[in-house]
Write a protein that holds these residues in place. Structure first.
Motif, mmCIF file in Angstrom:
data_model
loop_
_atom_site.group_PDB
_atom_site.id
_atom_site.type_symbol
_atom_site.label_atom_id
_atom_site.label_comp_id
_atom_site.label_asym_id
_atom_site.label_seq_id
_atom_site.Cartn_x
_atom_site.Cartn_y
_atom_site.Cartn_z
ATOM 1 N N ALA A 1 4.759 -1.925 -15.744
ATOM 2 C CA ALA A 1 4.652 -3.372 -15.945
ATOM 3 C C ALA A 1 5.450 -4.135 -14.890
ATOM 4 O O ALA A 1 4.992 -5.166 -14.386
ATOM 5 N N LEU A 2 6.617 -3.638 -14.531
ATOM 6 C CA LEU A 2 7.421 -4.295 -13.501
ATOM 7 C C LEU A 2 6.746 -4.168 -12.136
ATOM 8 O O LEU A 2 6.711 -5.129 -11.361
ATOM 9 N N ALA A 3 6.186 -3.001 -11.850
ATOM 10 C CA ALA A 3 5.467 -2.816 -10.583
ATOM 11 C C ALA A 3 4.304 -3.799 -10.487
ATOM 12 O O ALA A 3 4.106 -4.440 -9.457
ATOM 13 N N MET A 4 3.553 -3.949 -11.573
ATOM 14 C CA MET A 4 2.427 -4.897 -11.595
ATOM 15 C C MET A 4 2.919 -6.329 -11.383
ATOM 16 O O MET A 4 2.318 -7.096 -10.630
ATOM 17 N N ALA A 5 4.011 -6.690 -12.056
ATOM 18 C CA ALA A 5 4.546 -8.047 -11.935
ATOM 19 C C ALA A 5 5.010 -8.331 -10.508
ATOM 20 O O ALA A 5 4.758 -9.416 -9.966
ATOM 21 N N LEU A 6 5.687 -7.382 -9.889
ATOM 22 C CA LEU A 6 6.145 -7.567 -8.513
ATOM 23 C C LEU A 6 4.968 -7.740 -7.559
ATOM 24 O O LEU A 6 4.939 -8.669 -6.746
ATOM 25 N N VAL A 7 4.010 -6.846 -7.656
ATOM 26 C CA VAL A 7 2.847 -6.899 -6.777
ATOM 27 C C VAL A 7 2.068 -8.199 -7.011
ATOM 28 O O VAL A 7 1.638 -8.851 -6.057
ATOM 29 N N ALA A 8 1.917 -8.605 -8.254
ATOM 30 C CA ALA A 8 1.208 -9.850 -8.561
ATOM 31 C C ALA A 8 1.947 -11.047 -7.959
ATOM 32 O O ALA A 8 1.323 -11.939 -7.380
ATOM 33 N N GLY A 9 3.259 -11.064 -8.069
ATOM 34 C CA GLY A 9 4.045 -12.156 -7.492
ATOM 35 C C GLY A 9 3.933 -12.204 -5.981
ATOM 36 O O GLY A 9 3.759 -13.284 -5.390
ATOM 37 N N ALA B 1 12.253 3.519 -4.789
ATOM 38 C CA ALA B 1 12.438 3.005 -6.147
ATOM 39 C C ALA B 1 11.184 3.221 -6.986
ATOM 40 O O ALA B 1 10.101 2.797 -6.609
ATOM 41 N N HIS B 2 11.361 3.883 -8.113
ATOM 42 C CA HIS B 2 10.284 4.033 -9.092
ATOM 43 C C HIS B 2 10.626 3.132 -10.261
ATOM 44 O O HIS B 2 11.701 3.237 -10.836
ATOM 45 N N VAL B 3 9.721 2.224 -10.567
ATOM 46 C CA VAL B 3 9.959 1.245 -11.618
ATOM 47 C C VAL B 3 8.870 1.391 -12.675
ATOM 48 O O VAL B 3 7.804 1.958 -12.412
ATOM 49 N N PRO B 4 9.133 0.873 -13.876
ATOM 50 C CA PRO B 4 8.090 0.913 -14.911
ATOM 51 C C PRO B 4 6.819 0.215 -14.439
ATOM 52 O O PRO B 4 6.860 -0.723 -13.626
ATOM 53 N N GLY C 1 0.822 -1.212 0.000
ATOM 54 C CA GLY C 1 0.000 0.000 0.000
ATOM 55 C C GLY C 1 0.852 1.257 0.000
ATOM 56 O O GLY C 1 0.620 2.191 -0.775
ATOM 57 N N LEU C 2 1.879 1.288 0.854
ATOM 58 C CA LEU C 2 2.793 2.435 0.898
ATOM 59 C C LEU C 2 3.506 2.618 -0.437
ATOM 60 O O LEU C 2 3.631 3.736 -0.947
ATOM 61 N N TRP C 3 3.987 1.510 -1.006
ATOM 62 C CA TRP C 3 4.737 1.593 -2.256
ATOM 63 C C TRP C 3 3.840 2.023 -3.410
ATOM 64 O O TRP C 3 4.260 2.792 -4.280
ATOM 65 N N SER C 4 2.583 1.569 -3.413
ATOM 66 C CA SER C 4 1.643 1.986 -4.447
ATOM 67 C C SER C 4 1.466 3.495 -4.426
ATOM 68 O O SER C 4 1.447 4.147 -5.468
ATOM 69 N N ARG C 5 1.373 4.049 -3.235
ATOM 70 C CA ARG C 5 1.245 5.504 -3.115
ATOM 71 C C ARG C 5 2.528 6.189 -3.556
ATOM 72 O O ARG C 5 2.504 7.192 -4.269
ATOM 73 N N GLN C 6 3.660 5.642 -3.120
ATOM 74 C CA GLN C 6 4.953 6.210 -3.494
ATOM 75 C C GLN C 6 5.121 6.197 -5.007
ATOM 76 O O GLN C 6 5.689 7.122 -5.582
ATOM 77 N N GLN C 7 4.612 5.159 -5.660
ATOM 78 C CA GLN C 7 4.695 5.027 -7.115
ATOM 79 C C GLN C 7 3.653 5.886 -7.832
ATOM 80 O O GLN C 7 3.748 6.080 -9.034
#
Length: 173
Positions: A104-112, A99-102, A49-55
């Motif tokens: 698609a990578l953010a989605m993949a990390l969160v999904a994993g 860390a700000h990532v693309p 949740g924190l990282w989603s906001r940060q992103q």
């Protein structure tokens, strides 16, 4: 107030119990309590949740909930405890490093992350009522993380989350 709520939730977490070898339980209340009963689940969901906001990507929150449901429904029977702790380390590092990532990578990390945590929940909790409970609690924790803190607080929380993940991994060795 938001920071205090996050701190209280962290302090209320009991040792992780969302792993194979524990008795399976059923019911909405058991499912809802489950993510609060393990420090790995609590910190991973608050951290996402924190990282989603940060992103600046609130869309990551429903991805987490949906993939957690999928992980619970499709059990693969592999050991996951180290993976759960690793998600805590990684989300902590991402937060601490801002860390700000693309996307698609953010989605993949969160999904994993969510698939692993869903696996753990699905092994211990039985039935649709339990699933509704842990998915609801997951949504609450994700939203609490998203709503909490300034950039500085988020980075400090990330360092604490990551350090806790390292301790969880070390305890398994």
């Amino acid at each position: 107030m938001k920071k205090t709520l996050a701190l209280v939730l962290c302090l209320l977490a009991l040792p992780a119990a969302a792993h194979p070898g524990h008795d399976a339980v059923a019911g909405f209340a058991a499912g809802f309590a489950h993510p609060f009963s393990g420090i790995d689940h609590l910190l991973a969901m608050l951290g996402v949740g924190l990282w989603s906001r940060q992103q600046g990507r609130g869309g990551l929150l429903p991805v987490f909930v949906l993939m957690m449901a999928l992980g619970a429904a499709v059990q693969v029977g592999v050991p996951i405890e180290a993976g759960l702790a690793a998600t805590v380390v990684l989300i902590g590092a991402l937060l601490a490093g801002a860390a700000h990532v693309p996307s698609a990578l953010a989605m993949a990390l969160v999904a994993g992350f969510a698939l692993l945590h869903g696996q753990a929940h699905g092994r211990e909790l039985l039935g649709a009522a339990s699933a509704a409970g842990f998915l609801g609690a997951g949504g609450v924790l994700l939203a609490a993380g998203y709503a909490a803190g300034s950039a500085r607080v988020t980075r400090l929380a990330g360092a604490a989350i990551g350090a806790t993940g390292v301790l969880l991994l070390a305890a398994m060795a």
